[in-house]
Motif scaffolding. Structure first.
Motif, PDB file in Angstrom:
ATOM      1  N   ILE A 227       0.324 -10.865  -4.659  1.00 35.88           N
ATOM      2  CA  ILE A 227       0.938 -11.981  -5.373  1.00 35.88           C
ATOM      3  C   ILE A 227       2.343 -11.586  -5.818  1.00 35.88           C
ATOM      4  O   ILE A 227       2.535 -10.572  -6.491  1.00 35.88           O
ATOM      5  N   TRP A 228       3.312 -12.398  -5.448  1.00 32.55           N
ATOM      6  CA  TRP A 228       4.717 -12.111  -5.720  1.00 32.55           C
ATOM      7  C   TRP A 228       5.158 -12.666  -7.070  1.00 32.55           C
ATOM      8  O   TRP A 228       5.928 -12.032  -7.789  1.00 32.55           O
ATOM      9  N   ASP A 229       4.692 -13.883  -7.400  1.00 33.08           N
ATOM     10  CA  ASP A 229       5.114 -14.507  -8.652  1.00 33.08           C
ATOM     11  C   ASP A 229       4.028 -15.455  -9.154  1.00 33.08           C
ATOM     12  O   ASP A 229       3.006 -15.669  -8.489  1.00 33.08           O
ATOM     13  N   THR A 230       4.250 -16.025 -10.326  1.00 36.96           N
ATOM     14  CA  THR A 230       3.258 -16.917 -10.930  1.00 36.96           C
ATOM     15  C   THR A 230       3.270 -18.307 -10.311  1.00 36.96           C
ATOM     16  O   THR A 230       2.439 -19.148 -10.666  1.00 36.96           O
ATOM     17  N   PHE A 231       4.199 -18.563  -9.387  1.00 33.58           N
ATOM     18  CA  PHE A 231       4.261 -19.858  -8.716  1.00 33.58           C
ATOM     19  C   PHE A 231       3.322 -19.921  -7.514  1.00 33.58           C
ATOM     20  O   PHE A 231       3.228 -20.955  -6.854  1.00 33.58           O
TER      21      PHE A 231
ATOM     22  N   PRO B 179       1.128 -11.409 -10.906  1.00 34.53           N
ATOM     23  CA  PRO B 179       2.018 -10.872  -9.870  1.00 34.53           C
ATOM     24  C   PRO B 179       1.984  -9.345  -9.851  1.00 34.53           C
ATOM     25  O   PRO B 179       1.689  -8.694 -10.857  1.00 34.53           O
ATOM     26  N   ALA B 180       2.293  -8.796  -8.702  1.00 35.87           N
ATOM     27  CA  ALA B 180       2.369  -7.347  -8.567  1.00 35.87           C
ATOM     28  C   ALA B 180       3.543  -6.812  -9.380  1.00 35.87           C
ATOM     29  O   ALA B 180       4.557  -7.490  -9.566  1.00 35.87           O
ATOM     30  N   SER B 181       3.397  -5.600  -9.855  1.00 38.71           N
ATOM     31  CA  SER B 181       4.500  -4.903 -10.515  1.00 38.71           C
ATOM     32  C   SER B 181       5.281  -4.172  -9.431  1.00 38.71           C
ATOM     33  O   SER B 181       4.764  -3.256  -8.798  1.00 38.71           O
TER      34      SER B 181
END
Length: 220
Positions: free
Chosen positions: A31-35, A99-101
């Motif tokens: 997951i890249w972002d909360t979108f 999202p991933a860190s």
């Protein structure tokens, strides 16, 4: 701690009547972002990305911040075969995504510990450990036949289904996207020589895929 950011991806081909279907391939992503954007390898979703029949679907499974398992259909937002990267998107409405860190790859050192998380052979959120053999500078083939330069070489096992998952440093930051492995002849299993696309490359490519749906060089 990073497991909720890891995504299990299935490429499903529907039957001709649009019912049922068979799994054509599996892979991983994060997951890249909360979108709801998800980063993975292009070769994991290439059939879906180039599908003209309308029979391919992408099913993704992940765990939200509350520990709830979610399975959704995802759409391809953009892809760059030259770097073997793609971005998917799921409907994030009402979901608490983690999202991933993300970290950086330019300052990696030979011998540094790293960890690969993915879904080898369909076993979800499997963790393998290893060391970064070569920080940057390896060259691996892209799906278009060109060269992806600056790849990270690691002995953290990357097997079928791991492609697209995150390579992490010891602090849990994503430093690369697990992409390729040299397999032992006749076995299909990892030889211990594995490669990931460095995070610095991912940072250059992914934002343009999200905004334009196409690589920076093709945006006009």
């Amino acid at each position: 701690e990073n497991s909720p950011c890891v995504v299990f991806i299935e490429d499903v081909e529907l039957s001709k009547n649009g019912e049922g279907g068979k799994v054509e391939g599996t892979g991983s992503g994060f997951i890249w972002d909360t979108f709801g954007h998800i980063v993975t390898n292009y070769h994991v979703v290439s059939k879906l990305a180039t599908d003209r029949t309308g029979f391919h679907r992408c099913k993704v499974s992940f765990v939200d911040s509350g520990g709830n398992k979610i399975t959704n259909e995802a759409q391809v937002v953009g892809f760059d075969p030259d770097y073997d990267l793609a971005v998917l998107k799921v409907d994030a409405s009402g979901k608490e995504l983690k999202p991933a860190s993300v970290g950086i790859s330019g300052d990696l050192k030979v011998g540094q510990r790293c960890f690969a998380i993915g879904n080898p052979y369909g076993y979800e959120n499997t963790l393998t450990t290893g060391v970064v053999i070569s920080g940057l500078g390896r060259e691996i083939p892209s799906p278009t036949g060109g060269a992806i330069r600056g790849a990270i070489q690691t002995d953290a096992a990357i097997n079928a289904g791991n492609s697209g998952g995150p390579l992490l440093d010891s602090s849990g930051h994503v430093i690369g996207v697990n992409t390729a492995t040299f397999t032992r002849k006749g076995t299909g299993t990892s030889s211990g020589v594995n490669f990931a696309i460095p995070m610095d490359t991912v940072f250059r490519v992914v934002p343009y895929l999200i905004v334009y749906g196409t690589p920076y060089r093709n945006r006009y």
